[in-house]
Design a protein around this motif. Structure first.
Motif, short mmCIF file in Angstrom:
data_model
loop_
_atom_site.label_atom_id
_atom_site.label_comp_id
_atom_site.label_asym_id
_atom_site.label_seq_id
_atom_site.Cartn_x
_atom_site.Cartn_y
_atom_site.Cartn_z
N PHE A 445 25.26 11.68 5.68
CA PHE A 445 25.56 10.67 6.68
C PHE A 445 25.69 9.29 6.04
O PHE A 445 26.59 8.51 6.37
CB PHE A 445 24.47 10.66 7.76
CG PHE A 445 24.67 9.59 8.80
CD1 PHE A 445 25.79 9.59 9.62
CD2 PHE A 445 23.75 8.55 8.93
CE1 PHE A 445 25.99 8.59 10.56
CE2 PHE A 445 23.94 7.55 9.87
CZ PHE A 445 25.06 7.56 10.68
N TYR A 446 24.80 9.03 5.10
CA TYR A 446 24.84 7.73 4.40
C TYR A 446 26.20 7.52 3.74
O TYR A 446 26.84 6.48 3.88
CB TYR A 446 23.73 7.69 3.36
CG TYR A 446 23.48 6.36 2.71
CD1 TYR A 446 23.03 5.27 3.45
CD2 TYR A 446 23.65 6.19 1.34
CE1 TYR A 446 22.77 4.06 2.86
CE2 TYR A 446 23.39 4.97 0.73
CZ TYR A 446 22.95 3.91 1.49
OH TYR A 446 22.68 2.70 0.90
N CYS A 447 26.66 8.54 3.03
CA CYS A 447 27.96 8.44 2.34
C CYS A 447 29.10 8.30 3.35
O CYS A 447 30.02 7.50 3.15
CB CYS A 447 28.21 9.67 1.48
SG CYS A 447 27.09 9.83 0.09
N ARG A 448 29.04 9.09 4.40
CA ARG A 448 30.14 9.05 5.38
C ARG A 448 30.15 7.72 6.11
O ARG A 448 31.21 7.20 6.44
CB ARG A 448 30.00 10.22 6.36
CG ARG A 448 30.20 11.57 5.69
CD ARG A 448 29.95 12.69 6.67
NE ARG A 448 31.09 12.86 7.59
CZ ARG A 448 31.06 13.68 8.62
NH1 ARG A 448 29.98 14.39 8.90
NH2 ARG A 448 32.11 13.78 9.41
N GLN A 449 28.97 7.16 6.36
CA GLN A 449 28.90 5.87 7.01
C GLN A 449 29.59 4.81 6.14
O GLN A 449 30.10 3.82 6.63
CB GLN A 449 27.44 5.48 7.28
CG GLN A 449 27.25 4.55 8.48
CD GLN A 449 28.01 3.25 8.38
OE1 GLN A 449 27.85 2.50 7.42
NE2 GLN A 449 28.86 2.98 9.37
N ARG A 450 29.63 5.04 4.85
CA ARG A 450 30.29 4.10 3.95
C ARG A 450 31.78 4.42 3.78
O ARG A 450 32.44 3.85 2.93
CB ARG A 450 29.60 4.08 2.59
CG ARG A 450 28.13 3.65 2.64
CD ARG A 450 27.96 2.27 3.23
NE ARG A 450 26.57 1.81 3.16
CZ ARG A 450 25.78 1.65 4.22
NH1 ARG A 450 26.23 1.90 5.43
NH2 ARG A 450 24.54 1.24 4.06
N GLY A 451 32.25 5.41 4.55
CA GLY A 451 33.68 5.67 4.55
C GLY A 451 34.13 6.90 3.78
O GLY A 451 35.31 7.23 3.76
N LEU A 452 33.19 7.60 3.12
CA LEU A 452 33.58 8.79 2.35
C LEU A 452 33.74 9.98 3.28
O LEU A 452 32.96 10.16 4.21
CB LEU A 452 32.49 9.12 1.32
CG LEU A 452 32.56 8.44 -0.03
CD1 LEU A 452 32.30 6.95 0.12
CD2 LEU A 452 31.55 9.04 -0.97
N SER A 453 34.74 10.82 3.01
CA SER A 453 34.88 12.05 3.78
C SER A 453 33.72 12.96 3.42
O SER A 453 33.06 12.78 2.40
CB SER A 453 36.20 12.74 3.45
OG SER A 453 36.16 13.22 2.12
N GLU A 454 33.49 13.96 4.25
CA GLU A 454 32.38 14.87 4.00
C GLU A 454 32.51 15.54 2.63
O GLU A 454 31.55 15.66 1.88
CB GLU A 454 32.31 15.92 5.11
CG GLU A 454 31.06 16.74 5.05
CD GLU A 454 30.82 17.51 6.33
OE1 GLU A 454 31.80 17.99 6.92
OE2 GLU A 454 29.65 17.62 6.74
N ASP A 456 34.21 14.48 -0.03
CA ASP A 456 33.98 13.52 -1.11
C ASP A 456 32.48 13.25 -1.27
O ASP A 456 31.98 13.08 -2.38
CB ASP A 456 34.71 12.20 -0.82
CG ASP A 456 36.21 12.34 -1.03
OD1 ASP A 456 36.63 13.36 -1.61
OD2 ASP A 456 36.96 11.44 -0.61
#
Lengths: 494, 249
Positions: A445-454, A456
């Motif tokens: 979730f942290y990564c996706r919140q920063r714009g990364l696709s799942e 990635d």
């Protein structure tokens, strides 16, 4: 475009999704009849124009194999292998055998292209002037099925006294060296699959680095299994004399198919005083489809002997392929202050099974070893680390450090760690650390919140998890390995 | 602008938000305060799209787009940024690499070109300097071994680089000394402008001394029970939540 960038693009373009390399090339095969018996072994030996001692050695191995049983201790499960239902010899038909790269079958070169073999290597394969190839040079001994069809850079290597050739050629041209070392690290009766390999091996690489020579380029072999129902039995032997250094790269892909394929290679390394051998593998054989159908059975024996004082052998492997992996690259640390290393990333998805690890046998005083193993399991796969650290009575002040981490993706997979530690010397030190973790929801979730696709995000986390191993790989391999990890784990989350 | 209407959400079938109505006009900074367990962090997570929370009613429209139902990464691309109360550690993942991957993902979605490593480092170094962060924070692994204050500053660094249109700061000030507090406030103040809104979740008036909000909302038991100007925060600092919460009940 720089060669590095092109290589990256090439790798990227072939690793976009799924297993892209499910094709076979149409090179006429020269196939021995199915089955295994003394006559087949004689046929192989004859085709290889081997001296009689080699045939005798093979027959001895065959006799040993007949008395052995397939090992059952590994955490892998497969239907029984019918050893009589396999072809033990397949060679691309050659009129007179390619004497130079210009004569290499264009089909083969096309295949390298499809495989995404880095452009630099392909350029060399295609016969580009070595001076045109920038930076570090890489020589490729391409093993196409069982016969080596292209060997490069012989001239440069010859100048420094390095021998790099197909082992079948070495048997003919350097019989004394082969006779002295073959089976000296992995004896013919070592284990079931090593015995089988010793009986029927068809080709592989031979490397000899003379005293004090630093091999002027990284040596590279691309394996490819290409014939239906052909067991692949590679045999590789690398010898580094006193003060010699060599880095050897091995990478492989295989075409998609339904039948399971058996692969039982043997790799032997010998390092004398102050010599070092670095052996890197990226293994990407067909793992079977999403339901676990098909895929390669990979039963490999890899072992290095650090015979000399201060000698060093380092194994680095990234294993993403095969339906079954049974592989324990090991170091026998005989020399005083000799060093053994094992860095491994093993990825299993879908129904893959991997039982892999290492053996560090400490015999020499002050010998040291480091083991860093990263297992990643996804889907319904099973990933086992199995490692032995043995401190012999003689191994005064020897040290081992083992770090063994498992990462789980999803709830249906398994990770297992089976360390064996035997110490017969009170001054020897053995350390073992192990962790098991899951890719946490909050990390994703942290990564996706920063714009990364799942995907990635998973790649980033997985590559972070494997960093300690990936940094041990030579540059080209590191890039390839990262892409492989990405492809292997595609769709494994969610 | 952000327009939240009747927003209700639960986790594991337990209702947390019970009908939130909240409008944050463009260019404004609103503070969200309230007792522990009131649902402040949940509000942030729900707006950012955390999947464990189930939205049971209502809508949250940001600049004409309904956020609820979008993937978290799509919301990030739309300009939503959540500064985590407890930033997550990513072992082995280099901070600079993480930031560049995130920035390029956002830039791609905006139709802007990606930054190469050199361009990115130049930009990142300028920001770390402005935020008085040591350079080596870029080289370390994401939040691994960071002190509490470093983690919070790392969130502010990410915010500064990603330039969101809606920043939600979840207790970014907690556990910070006064200097760090100023850095956080400066980070938000630097982004202030007609195209930037922020929801600042906090327990303390002292952050709001440096980061003066346009409005202050008090959240209690999943509802906004009172809204007012900056003076409301000062009142809370003096007399606590008890009075307001009791009044609302």
């Amino acid at each position: 475009m720089s060669v590095a960038a092109e290589t990256l693009d090439a790798v990227q373009s072939v690793t976009e999704s799924g297993y892209k390399w499910g094709f076979e090339t149409n090179i006429e095969m020269d196939l021995a009849p199915k089955g295994l018996n003394e006559d087949i072994i004689r046929l192989i030996s004859e085709r290889k124009e081997e001296p009689s001692w080699m045939l005798d050695w093979r027959l001895k191995a065959y006799a040993a194999w007949l008395k052995m049983e397939e090992p059952e201790w590994a955490r892998v499960d497969h239907p029984p292998i019918d050893y009589q239902d396999l072809h033990y010899y397949a060679a691309p038909k050659k009129k007179n055998g390619p004497k130079s790269l210009d004569e290499v079958d264009p089909e083969l070169l096309k295949m390298y292209e499809k495989l995404g073999i880095p452009l630099k290597e392909r350029a060399i394969l295609a016969g580009v002037d070595p001076d045109e190839v920038e930076e570090r040079q890489i020589a490729v001994d391409a093993v196409f099925d069982s016969v080596s069809v292209a060997t490069t850079f012989q001239e440069t290597l010859k100048k420094s006294g390095v021998i790099f050739c197909p082992i079948s050629e070495a048997v003919r041209n350097h019989p004394d060296l082969v006779k002295q070392y073959i089976g000296s690290v992995v004896p013919i009766g070592d284990n079931y699959f090593a015995a089988l390999n010793s009986a029927v091996f068809t080709d592989g690489s031979f490397v000899y680095i003379p005293k004090g020579v630093r091999c002027p380029m990284e040596l590279s072999t691309y394996f490819r299994i290409n014939a239906r129902n052909t067991g692949q039995f590679e045999r590789t032997l690398i010898i580094a004399e006193a003060g010699a250094h060599v880095s050897y790269l091995e990478g492989c892909t295989a075409p998609q198919r339904d039948e399971n394929q058996l692969h039982a290679a043997v790799v032997e390394l010998v390092a004398m005083d102050d010599a070092s051998i670095k052996y890197s593998t990226v293994q990407n054989w067909y793992p079977g489809d999403a339901d676990g159908k098909g895929g390669i059975y990979n039963f490999v024996t890899k072992r290095g002997a650090c015979r000399g004082a201060r000698s060093k052998i380092s194994w680095t492997q990234v294993e993403t392929g095969s339906a079954i992996t049974w592989k324990y690259p090991s170091c026998v640390l005989l020399g005083e202050d000799s060093v053994g290393e094992f860095y491994s990333v093993a990825v299993t998805t879908n129904h893959q099974q991997a039982d892999t690890g290492t053996k560090m046998i400490h015999i020499g005083k002050g010998s040291r070893s480091t083991v860093v193993s990263k297992g990643i399991s996804a889907g319904r796969s099973n990933n086992t680390y199995r490692g032995l650290v043995r401190m012999a009575k003689t191994a005064d002040n020897a040290r081992n450090f083992t770090q063994c981490d498992s990462l789980l993706i999803g709830a249906a997979c398994g990770a297992h760690t089976v360390p064996y530690i035997e110490s017969r010397n009170p001054t020897a030190k053995v350390e073992h650390e192990a962790t098991t973790s899951k890719i946490a929801e909050d990390q994703l979730f942290y990564c996706r919140q920063r714009g990364l696709s799942e995907e990635d995000a998973v790649n980033l986390i997985v590559n972070g998890f494997c960093k300690d191993v990936l940094k041990e790989l030579p540059m080209e391999f590191a890039v390839e390995a990262q892409k492989l990890l990405a492809v292997s784990l595609e769709g494994s989350v969610g | 602008m952000l327009n939240i209407r009747g927003l209700a959400a639960s986790i594991d079938d337990k209702p947390i938000l019970k009908g939130i109505d909240l409008i944050v006009p463009p260019g404004e900074v609103h503070a969200v305060m309230g007792p522990n367990g009131a649902g402040k962090s949940t509000l942030g997570y729900v707006l950012a799209g955390r999947e464990d929370y189930v939205v049971t009613a209502g809508s949250a429209v940001f600049n004409g787009t309904e956020l609820l139902g979008m993937d978290p990464e799509a919301r990030a691309a739309a300009g939503v940024f959540l500064a985590f109360q407890a930033p997550i550690e990513l072992p082995g993942v280099n901070n600079a690499n993480f930031l560049r991957t995130a920035l390029n993902a956002i830039r791609r979605s905006r139709g802007e070109g990606e930054l190469d490593a050199v361009q990115f480092l130049k930009l990142a170094r300028a920001e770390t300097k402005r935020l008085a962060m040591p350079d080596d924070m870029l080289k370390r692994n994401v939040n691994v071994g960071f002190s509490g204050g470093e983690k919070k500053r790392n969130e502010v660094l990410q915010m500064a680089l990603l330039r969101p249109k809606l920043a939600i700061l979840d207790e970014t000030d907690s556990g910070l000394d006064i200097d760090a507090l100023k850095i956080v406030a400066d980070g938000v103040n630097a982004l202030r402008g007609p195209d930037f809104s922020a929801l600042v979740i906090t327990h303390h008036q002292r952050l709001l001394d440096h980061l003066v909000p346009n409005r202050v909302h008090v959240l209690s038991a999943g509802r906004i029970v009172r809204s007012g100007g900056p003076e409301l925060a000062r009142e809370l600092e003096k007399s606590g939540y008890a009075g307001i919460v009791a009044e609302a009940a």
